[in-house]
Design an enzyme around this catalytic site. Structure first.
Site, PDB file in Angstrom:
ATOM      1  N   LYS A   1      11.877  25.482  -9.390  1.00 48.08           N
ATOM      2  CA  LYS A   1      12.566  26.392 -10.301  1.00 48.08           C
ATOM      3  C   LYS A   1      11.548  27.062 -11.215  1.00 48.08           C
ATOM      4  O   LYS A   1      10.541  26.452 -11.560  1.00 48.08           O
ATOM      5  CB  LYS A   1      13.534  25.595 -11.189  1.00 48.08           C
ATOM      6  CG  LYS A   1      14.781  25.114 -10.504  1.00 48.08           C
ATOM      7  CD  LYS A   1      15.673  24.370 -11.507  1.00 48.08           C
ATOM      8  CE  LYS A   1      16.897  23.786 -10.840  1.00 48.08           C
ATOM      9  NZ  LYS A   1      17.861  24.784 -10.365  1.00 48.08           N
TER      10      LYS A   1
ATOM     11  N   ARG B   1      24.135  18.951  -3.148  1.00 50.56           N
ATOM     12  CA  ARG B   1      25.045  18.837  -1.998  1.00 50.56           C
ATOM     13  C   ARG B   1      24.534  17.822  -0.982  1.00 50.56           C
ATOM     14  O   ARG B   1      25.310  17.233  -0.246  1.00 50.56           O
ATOM     15  CB  ARG B   1      25.264  20.223  -1.377  1.00 50.56           C
ATOM     16  CG  ARG B   1      24.025  20.863  -0.838  1.00 50.56           C
ATOM     17  CD  ARG B   1      24.198  22.348  -0.614  1.00 50.56           C
ATOM     18  NE  ARG B   1      24.160  23.104  -1.875  1.00 50.56           N
ATOM     19  CZ  ARG B   1      24.283  24.425  -1.960  1.00 50.56           C
ATOM     20  NH1 ARG B   1      24.468  25.146  -0.850  1.00 50.56           N
ATOM     21  NH2 ARG B   1      24.248  25.044  -3.115  1.00 50.56           N
TER      22      ARG B   1
HETATM   23  N1  BES Z   1      21.328  21.853 -10.632  1.00 49.93           N
HETATM   24  C1  BES Z   1      21.375  23.144 -10.057  1.00 49.93           C
HETATM   25  C2  BES Z   1      22.560  23.970 -10.499  1.00 49.93           C
HETATM   26  C3  BES Z   1      22.687  24.306 -11.963  1.00 49.93           C
HETATM   27  C4  BES Z   1      22.389  25.592 -12.385  1.00 49.93           C
HETATM   28  C5  BES Z   1      23.179  23.415 -12.866  1.00 49.93           C
HETATM   29  C6  BES Z   1      22.539  25.922 -13.720  1.00 49.93           C
HETATM   30  C7  BES Z   1      23.335  23.740 -14.201  1.00 49.93           C
HETATM   31  C8  BES Z   1      23.024  25.008 -14.616  1.00 49.93           C
HETATM   32  C9  BES Z   1      21.433  23.048  -8.529  1.00 49.93           C
HETATM   33  O1  BES Z   1      20.827  21.934  -7.975  1.00 49.93           O
HETATM   34  C10 BES Z   1      20.733  24.248  -7.994  1.00 49.93           C
HETATM   35  O2  BES Z   1      19.585  24.392  -8.273  1.00 49.93           O
HETATM   36  N2  BES Z   1      21.451  25.084  -7.261  1.00 49.93           N
HETATM   37  C11 BES Z   1      20.906  26.257  -6.705  1.00 49.93           C
HETATM   38  C12 BES Z   1      21.432  26.383  -5.316  1.00 49.93           C
HETATM   39  C13 BES Z   1      20.755  27.462  -4.493  1.00 49.93           C
HETATM   40  C14 BES Z   1      19.323  27.074  -4.216  1.00 49.93           C
HETATM   41  C15 BES Z   1      21.511  27.643  -3.219  1.00 49.93           C
HETATM   42  C16 BES Z   1      21.350  27.441  -7.561  1.00 49.93           C
HETATM   43  O3  BES Z   1      22.483  27.448  -8.029  1.00 49.93           O
HETATM   44  O4  BES Z   1      20.541  28.335  -7.766  1.00 49.93           O
HETATM   45 ZN    ZN Z   2      18.721  22.169  -7.634  1.00 54.51          ZN
END
Ligand code: BES
Ligand code: ZN
Ligand code: ZN
Length: 491
Positions: free
Chosen positions: A275, A349
């Protein structure tokens, strides 16, 4: 926290703060508003002519040593229009009022009931609001205001009430809000304090405290089970994964249980699909689903719910290292289905896939999972409602009703079969990302693959895990604890 029901006169209540709601449309022709005005020698009538007070929700005035009453402080809170003063409004009003006097030397709070809402429900919501306001995530401040703040609550009413029902409701409010604060405290713990093994210990302690059966699987046991999707996420971290199983029993141990599953990523760096720094800042909250399940299980035990309820928490840390899983890796999940992992940041997931499949061995009547799953859900619904997906209308309705009692807002999103195509992989049974659009939906479609026919609801709480920036409260909300408990109680 000591909680009592007081049917004496409001002006005789001995307390550090007496909270009285005043409506925008109070007519001051008799009743408590005019009584109060008389005692304060017309101060209310005068205040109402100023810009400082309209009785709108959010208006607050604190009067120190008010005349003609025993309370040390009088907190007048605007309650908006009388007809709109519902359960959620009562909870929010008390949260704001108590938050306003945070840091004062205040132990005993009394609340005068004015709502037309059913007395036990109003009492429960009031206690919840007060207790939620006693904590706002400042444990790590040397001068924390949450410490030694409010240890006694009185619910004041001068109408005839069913004492027993009211006392039970007050106790219910205490248990639910203390559980919510427990979840909030845990979620607020940073990644250097809480990791999967520590979460396992928290679960064990909570289990001992309130009488839950707790089992914590380590990596060797998970290997043996075949939880390769979960273990793949954990591989990049020096902290080993845990799989936490909590059990609460009703009278009939053979009855199909309600199974609650919570995403427990104690920190989400994104893994090799790293990230950017701003998105990573807050990723200690990625265990909010897990903490909600743990706290909900605690409350279920304390409430003595007569139903079998099982909590499952897959707990991992999503990190980078030479051992971390790579984009393009293929893993075999516990269900036997193979997953092409194209983005290591879609890790929630993966761990839920194994936990949801594991849930089926309990022959559940219903599965509810709760997870900070996608940024896409935050884009869709903002910070006001969590997204919910369901493969069964009846299951959805029961969850919705529970959320109406808890005041935690949900909004149903679709699971049409067309979205499933976006997860087709040319080389495995499914891939873990579905492209740019409809990200909350494709994440839910991925999970659906692992529950099959069991009635199931998935709550994506990514937008509601923390209070929004402008809110009076700070840090984690503890979202989901009270809804899951209302569901388990099935009232
Ligand atoms: N933990 C994150 C989602 C999240 C985003 C939680 C903002 C709280 C606040 C999750 O694991 C994630 O990173 N999801 C990705 C999925 C994508 C790579 C398909 C996302 O939402 O960008
Ligand atoms: Zn994530
Ligand atoms: Zn995550």
């Amino acid at each position: 926290m000591k909680i009592q029901l007081d049917q004496g006169r409001w002006n005789e209540a001995q307390c550090d703060a007496l909270v009285i709601p005043l409506f925008e449309d109070d007519d001051y022709q008799g009743g408590i508003a005019s009584d109060l005005d008389d005692r304060l020698e017309g101060l209310l009538s005068e205040l109402r002519t100023t810009e400082e007070w309209k009785g709108k929700s959010g208006d607050i005035t604190v009067i120190y040593r008010p005349r003609g009453m025993a309370a040390r402080r009088l907190i007048l809170v605007g309650a908006g229009k009388r007809a709109e003063f519902d359960l959620a409004a009562i909870r929010d009003l008390l949260m704001e009022a108590v938050h306003q006097v945070k840091g004062y030397d205040l132990k005993r709070v009394a609340f005068y009931r004015r709502s037309r809402v059913d007395a036990p429900l109003a009492a429960q919501a009031a206690v919840e609001g007060i207790i939620l306001a006693t904590y706002d995530g400042d444990d790590y401040k040397t001068e924390s205001k949450s410490k030694n703040f409010v240890d006694e609550i009185s619910f004041l009413t001068n109408e005839p009430v069913d004492r027993e029902a009211l006392l039970a409701a007050l106790e219910r409010g205490r248990i639910l809000s203390e559980a919510t604060n427990f979840a909030r405290r845990l979620v607020n713990e940073p990644g250097n304090h809480i990791n999967p093994p520590r979460l396992g210990e928290e679960a064990r302690t909570a289990g001992e405290r309130c009488g839950l059966d707790v089992e914590v699987l380590g990596e060797p046991e998970m290997e043996e089970e075949g939880m390769q999707a979960l273990l793949a996420v954990a591989r990049g971290s020096d902290e080993p994964a845990r799989f936490i199983i909590l059990k609460h029993w009703g009278e009939d141990r053979e009855a199909p249980p309600l199974v609650l599953v919570g995403k427990g990523v104690t920190f989400d760096s994104g893994g090799l699909s790293l990230k950017p720094p701003e998105s990573m800042e807050d990723m200690k909250v990625d265990k909010a689903g897990a903490c909600a399940v743990l706290a909900a299980m605690q409350a279920t035990a304390q409430l003595g719910v007569n139903r079998n309820v099982i909590g499952l928490i897959p707990a991992v840390e999503n990190m980078v290292s030479g051992r971390a899983q790579r984009p393009g890796d293929i893993v075999r999940s516990l269900s036997g289905k193979t997953i092409e992992v194209l983005n290591t940041d879609a890790e929630g997931r993966l761990i839920l896939a194994d936990a949801l499949h594991y849930a089926k061995r309990f022959n559940p009547c219903m599965i509810v999972d709760i997870a900070t799953l996608t940024g896409a859900c935050v884009v869709a619904l903002g910070h006001h409602r969590a997204g919910v997906f369901a493969n069964d209308d009846e299951a959805f309705q029961s969850l919705l009703q529970a959320s109406e009692r808890s005041g935690e807002k949900l909004w149903r999103l679709p699971l049409d079969k067309e979205y499933r195509k976006l997860l087709d992989s040319p080389i495995a049974d499914i891939k873990n990302v579905g492209g740019r659009w409809g990200g909350a939906v494709t994440a839910a479609k991925f999970l659906e693959e692992f529950v099959d026919e069991t009635p199931w609801c998935h709550i994506d709480m990514a937008g509601v895990d923390s209070f929004p920036e402008k809110s009076i409260m700070k840090g984690a909300t503890g979202f989901g604890v009270r809804t899951m408990d209302e569901l388990a109680s099935g009232r």
